[in-house]
Design a protein around this motif. Structure first.
Motif, mmCIF file in Angstrom:
data_model
loop_
_atom_site.group_PDB
_atom_site.id
_atom_site.type_symbol
_atom_site.label_atom_id
_atom_site.label_comp_id
_atom_site.label_asym_id
_atom_site.label_seq_id
_atom_site.Cartn_x
_atom_site.Cartn_y
_atom_site.Cartn_z
ATOM 1 N N CYS A 82 0.863 -1.280 -0.088
ATOM 2 C CA CYS A 82 0.072 0.094 -0.066
ATOM 3 C C CYS A 82 0.891 1.490 -0.064
ATOM 4 C CB CYS A 82 -1.060 0.188 1.040
ATOM 5 S SG CYS A 82 -2.218 -1.340 1.138
ATOM 6 N N THR A 83 1.783 1.224 -0.757
ATOM 7 C CA THR A 83 2.709 2.288 -0.980
ATOM 8 C C THR A 83 3.305 2.459 -2.525
ATOM 9 O OG1 THR A 83 4.772 3.359 -0.376
ATOM 10 C CG2 THR A 83 4.328 1.293 0.466
ATOM 11 N N ASN A 84 3.580 3.456 -3.139
ATOM 12 C CA ASN A 84 4.227 3.486 -4.472
ATOM 13 C C ASN A 84 5.680 3.252 -4.253
ATOM 14 O OD1 ASN A 84 2.247 4.484 -7.076
ATOM 15 N ND2 ASN A 84 1.553 5.436 -4.926
ATOM 16 N N THR A 85 6.327 3.727 -3.275
ATOM 17 C CA THR A 85 7.606 3.861 -3.070
ATOM 18 C C THR A 85 8.275 2.630 -2.968
ATOM 19 O OG1 THR A 85 7.672 6.392 -2.312
ATOM 20 C CG2 THR A 85 9.540 4.807 -1.663
ATOM 21 N N MET A 86 7.536 1.870 -2.016
ATOM 22 C CA MET A 86 8.103 0.290 -1.610
ATOM 23 C C MET A 86 7.895 -0.500 -2.629
ATOM 24 S SD MET A 86 9.616 1.569 0.999
ATOM 25 C CE MET A 86 10.253 0.117 1.891
ATOM 26 N N HIS A 87 7.422 -0.089 -3.749
ATOM 27 C CA HIS A 87 7.373 -1.104 -5.005
ATOM 28 C C HIS A 87 8.868 -1.123 -5.538
ATOM 29 C CE1 HIS A 87 3.244 -1.088 -5.150
ATOM 30 N NE2 HIS A 87 2.993 -2.120 -5.717
ATOM 31 N N LYS A 88 9.668 -0.298 -5.061
ATOM 32 C CA LYS A 88 11.240 -0.380 -5.344
ATOM 33 C C LYS A 88 11.688 -1.828 -4.795
ATOM 34 C CE LYS A 88 15.607 1.539 -3.616
ATOM 35 N NZ LYS A 88 16.157 1.899 -5.287
ATOM 36 N N LEU A 89 10.981 -2.381 -3.970
ATOM 37 C CA LEU A 89 11.331 -3.552 -3.502
ATOM 38 C C LEU A 89 10.530 -4.756 -3.818
ATOM 39 C CD1 LEU A 89 11.924 -2.425 0.125
ATOM 40 C CD2 LEU A 89 13.793 -2.856 -1.721
ATOM 41 N N TYR A 90 9.712 -4.670 -4.842
ATOM 42 C CA TYR A 90 8.481 -5.653 -5.481
ATOM 43 C C TYR A 90 9.308 -6.712 -5.793
ATOM 44 C CZ TYR A 90 5.257 -7.718 -8.450
ATOM 45 O OH TYR A 90 4.364 -8.757 -8.969
ATOM 46 N N VAL A 101 1.562 -10.750 -5.934
ATOM 47 C CA VAL A 101 1.704 -9.338 -5.310
ATOM 48 C C VAL A 101 1.471 -8.458 -6.447
ATOM 49 C CG1 VAL A 101 3.204 -7.702 -4.056
ATOM 50 C CG2 VAL A 101 3.551 -10.168 -3.743
ATOM 51 N N ILE A 102 0.340 -7.741 -6.210
ATOM 52 C CA ILE A 102 -0.018 -6.966 -7.406
ATOM 53 C C ILE A 102 0.493 -5.670 -7.505
ATOM 54 C CG2 ILE A 102 -2.430 -5.947 -8.490
ATOM 55 C CD1 ILE A 102 -2.107 -9.003 -8.045
ATOM 56 N N HIS A 103 1.270 -5.406 -8.787
ATOM 57 C CA HIS A 103 2.153 -4.223 -8.995
ATOM 58 C C HIS A 103 1.004 -2.986 -9.159
ATOM 59 C CE1 HIS A 103 5.584 -1.685 -10.001
ATOM 60 N NE2 HIS A 103 6.299 -2.819 -9.623
ATOM 61 N N ILE A 104 1.517 -1.917 -8.482
ATOM 62 C CA ILE A 104 0.660 -0.573 -8.786
ATOM 63 C C ILE A 104 0.886 -0.066 -10.013
ATOM 64 C CG2 ILE A 104 2.364 0.764 -7.526
ATOM 65 C CD1 ILE A 104 -0.147 2.138 -6.039
ATOM 66 N N VAL A 105 1.980 -0.103 -10.335
ATOM 67 C CA VAL A 105 2.419 0.399 -11.867
ATOM 68 C C VAL A 105 1.503 -0.569 -12.860
ATOM 69 C CG1 VAL A 105 4.006 0.607 -13.758
ATOM 70 C CG2 VAL A 105 4.584 1.382 -11.556
ATOM 71 N N ASP A 106 1.466 -1.776 -12.830
ATOM 72 C CA ASP A 106 0.609 -2.643 -13.731
ATOM 73 C C ASP A 106 -0.644 -2.033 -13.622
ATOM 74 O OD1 ASP A 106 2.946 -3.972 -14.372
ATOM 75 O OD2 ASP A 106 2.362 -5.581 -12.979
ATOM 76 N N ALA A 107 -1.378 -1.889 -12.544
ATOM 77 C CA ALA A 107 -2.820 -1.497 -12.409
ATOM 78 C C ALA A 107 -2.995 -0.020 -13.162
ATOM 79 C CB ALA A 107 -3.346 -1.481 -11.049
ATOM 80 N N THR A 108 -2.258 0.774 -12.654
ATOM 81 C CA THR A 108 -2.064 2.323 -13.241
ATOM 82 C C THR A 108 -2.074 2.195 -14.894
ATOM 83 O OG1 THR A 108 -1.463 3.006 -11.129
ATOM 84 C CG2 THR A 108 -1.265 4.656 -13.004
ATOM 85 N N ALA A 109 -1.178 1.477 -15.240
ATOM 86 C CA ALA A 109 -0.510 1.546 -16.591
ATOM 87 C C ALA A 109 -1.640 1.219 -17.320
ATOM 88 C CB ALA A 109 0.750 0.878 -16.879
ATOM 89 N N THR A 110 -2.344 0.194 -16.983
ATOM 90 C CA THR A 110 -3.627 -0.455 -17.829
ATOM 91 C C THR A 110 -4.607 0.316 -17.930
ATOM 92 O OG1 THR A 110 -3.104 -2.836 -16.861
ATOM 93 C CG2 THR A 110 -5.196 -2.396 -17.720
ATOM 94 N N GLN A 111 -5.127 1.270 -16.839
ATOM 95 C CA GLN A 111 -5.915 2.303 -17.055
ATOM 96 C C GLN A 111 -5.584 3.361 -18.043
ATOM 97 O OE1 GLN A 111 -8.446 4.154 -14.164
ATOM 98 N NE2 GLN A 111 -8.724 2.108 -13.046
ATOM 99 N N HIS A 220 -5.329 1.286 -7.772
ATOM 100 C CA HIS A 220 -5.000 -0.158 -7.020
ATOM 101 C C HIS A 220 -6.095 -0.728 -6.530
ATOM 102 C CE1 HIS A 220 -0.934 -2.012 -4.645
ATOM 103 N NE2 HIS A 220 -1.322 -2.546 -6.054
ATOM 104 N N ALA A 221 -6.673 -0.073 -5.577
ATOM 105 C CA ALA A 221 -7.836 -0.655 -4.509
ATOM 106 C C ALA A 221 -8.824 -1.051 -5.779
ATOM 107 C CB ALA A 221 -8.392 0.230 -3.774
ATOM 108 N N HIS A 222 -9.207 -0.610 -6.598
ATOM 109 C CA HIS A 222 -10.254 -0.844 -7.768
ATOM 110 C C HIS A 222 -9.934 -2.456 -8.371
ATOM 111 C CE1 HIS A 222 -13.208 -0.782 -10.777
ATOM 112 N NE2 HIS A 222 -12.304 -0.969 -11.832
ATOM 113 N N HIS A 223 -8.535 -2.315 -8.784
ATOM 114 C CA HIS A 223 -8.132 -3.589 -9.285
ATOM 115 C C HIS A 223 -8.102 -4.769 -8.427
ATOM 116 C CE1 HIS A 223 -5.456 -5.396 -12.296
ATOM 117 N NE2 HIS A 223 -5.095 -6.494 -11.421
ATOM 118 N N ALA A 224 -7.732 -4.566 -7.100
ATOM 119 C CA ALA A 224 -7.920 -5.616 -6.084
ATOM 120 C C ALA A 224 -9.142 -5.881 -5.946
ATOM 121 C CB ALA A 224 -7.266 -4.893 -4.839
#
Length: 231
Positions: A82-90, A101-111, A220-224
């Motif tokens: 539940c944070t963009n920054t810590m996807h550095k450690l995805y 583990v659902i990547h926030i970039v993937d959900a955002t880029a899809t939209q 991210h929440a909508h995708h979840a």
């Protein structure tokens, strides 16, 4: 309904938004008294912030990997960081568990792709705006070009996140700063703006600008929710 695992607390202000959005999404889809099945592991952000600031990323990864494994043991079906920054450690976190583990970039880029956006401005922490883990995935996997603020603007955006938004402080002068940065990114050709820190939506909403905004927390929440309700 699947159970959603959340690694939260970074900050708890934005994690509260995740909890609300997930439950609103399930209620909207199913009606009545339905709510989301959620298991939350919330870390102490003060510890994480020190590790971020001092570039002790291995130590930060160990904390989040432990959280992910605890969620896996608890029986969740998939995990959100539940944070963009810590996807550095995805990559490290995903490798440590068998669950997706659902990547926030993937959900955002899809939209963004669905909307026909191929050049977008990015606001976030200094780590998110400057490092390749976020911009690189967006560009290489989805072909979306990103525009980031200049150095002085990046410093302002970053400081407002940590010194105000993560503490629940909403400042009108800070909103003005963000809106000026958003306008500048638009002037550089950005078709839309990614609110690439989960706290930014506490300060900036679509009503504040005519430039399209993409709130990564909501996306991210909508995708979840969609994943949780898939049969």
């Amino acid at each position: 309904m699947k159970t959603i695992g959340l690694i939260g607390g970074m900050s708890w202000e934005s994690t509260a938004s995740y909890y609300s959005l997930l439950n609103q999404g399930v209620k909207s889809a199913l009606g009545g008294l339905h709510s989301a099945k959620i298991c939350l592991y919330s870390v102490d952000f003060a510890e994480i912030e020190v590790l971020q600031r001092t570039h002790q990323w291995d130590e930060a990864a160990a904390i989040l990997i432990d959280a992910a494994r605890r969620l896996e043991v608890a029986g969740v079906d998939f995990i959100l960081i539940c944070t963009n920054t810590m996807h550095k450690l995805y990559t490290e976190i995903q490798a440590a568990v068998r669950l997706p583990v659902i990547h926030i970039v993937d959900a955002t880029a899809t939209q963004l792709k669905q909307a026909g956006v191929d050049k977008v401005g990015l606001l976030g922490t200094r780590f998110t705006m400057e490092e390749a883990f976020y911009k690189g995935r967006m560009q290489q996997k989805y072909g979306i070009d990103l525009v980031v603020p200049n150095q002085i603007q990046r410093d302002s955006v970053h400081e407002i996140i940590y010194q105000e938004l993560c503490l629940g402080k909403i400042n009108e002068l800070s909103r003005k700063v963000y809106l000026e940065v958003i306008q500048d990114l638009s002037d550089q050709g950005a078709q839309a703006i990614i609110l690439g820190c989960t706290e930014i939506a506490l300060l900036i909403q679509q009503e504040h600008t005519t430039i399209p905004l993409y709130d990564t927390t909501a996306i991210h929440a909508h995708h979840a929710v969609k994943m949780a309700l898939e049969s």
